[in-house]
Design an enzyme around this catalytic site. Structure first.
Site: not given
Ligand code: SAJ
Length: 413
Positions: A11, A203, A210, A257
């Site tokens: 990806y 990161k 979120r 993620c």
């Protein structure tokens, strides 16, 4: 001209390779999967990402990108392998270690090694550097090492690779600066440099922010159902405040993620992570919340169709998608027969109308744009009991109620 090798044609590795190649750098793409290498060398790609295929075709055709299962001598190596989560929720670094091992075999003085994969804090210093030093060379003296985490959103990777800001952490200043110079080849966003561990945690923190924010909105959804009010109104009104930005509730958090990265922070910590861990648990509880709601709405059971099993709208990726847990939970309830339909996911790309014929409930798990094109009048006529559960607030409730549907919204009591 420097020679660049990118390890991992997935990806991130493939679009990154194509981007460097399109900007004049010859790229040797390396992947352990020979089929993937063959596809790339034919100008094909093995997953869908808007804009990627045409770029790969262009750079393969002009000879700037060539894939192989073998890793050759280079000046720069970028590691973009995946870092799955182990059963006990820790970062599985085996692919990173394997990549580092193959680099060590061809590493020479002056080379730069960049890690793009998402990793737990201190991996660059404690895992990557020792693996590379098996070459007999010394990091910082003989070769440079930097961590440059990817931050692109699946579905928008090609634009975000260029325009997003980047954080680059070096094991020393020279490493960070060398990596920054390289990424300037195509990055138009700002590039900020720091140390490797700061870049690693930064990161993870972005996705954890979120995840925690979504957990808050999911908890609000539960509270609003108890209060018999609509969470979507509450969030909309609260977000009118200049310093409030609450995310959207939903059936759970998927993708490789947000559902994973918080655990990489938790893994190395003692007791300082209760908020992050609790947020994970709240988000993981959403499929059960949805299943319980289904049971309440259809106490006698029946045929239920889940619309969407991708982890989010308009992607084909199903990794960590909450849809499968919802499917499992509802199927385990007595008298329920559950089917999944998703036009973006090959395995589940069946006819929506056929699937919903004689169904008792349609549950919208994903807000795919294509679902907006559904002929709801036709659906109304085909379904046995026209009940809709919208877990994303993605449908027009007024229109559906007018047709005659019983419309239910997650977070609305
Ligand atoms: N979701 C909600 N409510 C929201 C937002 C998202 O329930 O308000 C759900 C989605 O439906 C999905 C999951 O969260 O199941 C994750 O979706 P996402 O769009 O938030 O993120 P990803 O996983 O597609 O991509 C993220 C991005 N990170 C941030 O925006 C901080 C991306 O930039 C990263 O590169 C990527 O993770 C990654 O690779 O780490």
């Amino acid at each position: 001209m420097k020679k660049l090798s990118v390890i991992g044609m997935g990806y991130i590795g493939l679009p990154t390779s194509a981007m460097f190649a399109a900007n004049g750098i010859g790229v040797a793409g390396c992947d352990i999967n020979a089929d993937i290498c063959a596809m790339i060398n034919n100008g094909e790609i093995h997953y869908i990402e808007p804009g990627l295929k045409s770029l790969v075709q262009e750079v393969v055709l002009n000879g700037r990108l060539k894939a192989s299962t073998e890793l050759f001598e280079s000046d720069v190596f970028i590691i973009a392998v995946h870092t799955p989560m182990t059963e006990d929720k820790k970062a599985d670094l085996s692919y990173v270690v394997q990549a580092a091992g193959s680099i060590a075999a061809v590493l020479k003085k002056g080379d730069l090694v960049i890690l793009e994969s998402t990793v737990s804090p201190r991996t660059t210093l404690d895992v990557l550097v020792p693996a590379l030093e098996k070459s007999g060379l010394r990091a910082g003296t003989d070769f440079m090492v930097a961590h440059c985490p990817e931050r692109v959103l699946p579905g928008q990777i090609m634009q975000e690779l260029i325009y997003n800001n980047r954080i680059i952490g070096g094991i020393d200043k020279a490493s960070a600066v060398a990596a920054m110079e390289l990424y300037k080849t195509f990055v138009k966003g700002e590039i900020y440099i720091t140390d490797a561990t700061t870049a690693e945690l930064t990161k993870l923190v972005e996705n954890t922010f979120r995840d925690v924010n979504i957990a808050f909105s999911n908890e609000l959804a539960k509270i609003c159902e108890n209060l018999n009010i609509n969470v979507w109104d509450v969030i909309e009104f609260a977000n009118k405040h200049p310093r409030v930005n609450i995310h959207r509730p939903g059936p759970g958090v998927g993708g490789h993620c947000l559902a994973i990265d918080p655990w990489f922070i938790i893994e190395g910590e003692g007791n300082t992570h209760s908020l992050i861990e609790q947020a994970r648990r709240i988000n993981s509880s959403m499929p059960l919340f949805v299943a319980n709601k289904v049971k309440k709405l259809l106490p006698k059971g029946g045929r239920v169709v889940l619309l969407g099993c991708a982890y989010k709208a308009d992607v084909e990726d199903t990794r960590e998608s909450p849809a499968f847990e919802i499917h499992r939970l509802i199927s385990n309830l007595h008298n329920f027969n559950v089917e999944i339909v998703d036009p973006h996911v090959r395995e589940y790309d069946t006819d929506i109308y056929a699937a919903l014929t004689n169904a008792n409930m349609a549950i919208f798990v994903v807000n795919h744009t294509i679902f907006k094109e559904i002929n709801f009048q036709r659906l109304f006529e085909l379904m046995k009991t026209p009940v809709i559960l919208d877990t994303r607030n993605c449908l027009n409730s007024k229109e559906l109620t007018e047709i005659g549907f019983k419309y239910h919204l997650l977070g609305n009591g």
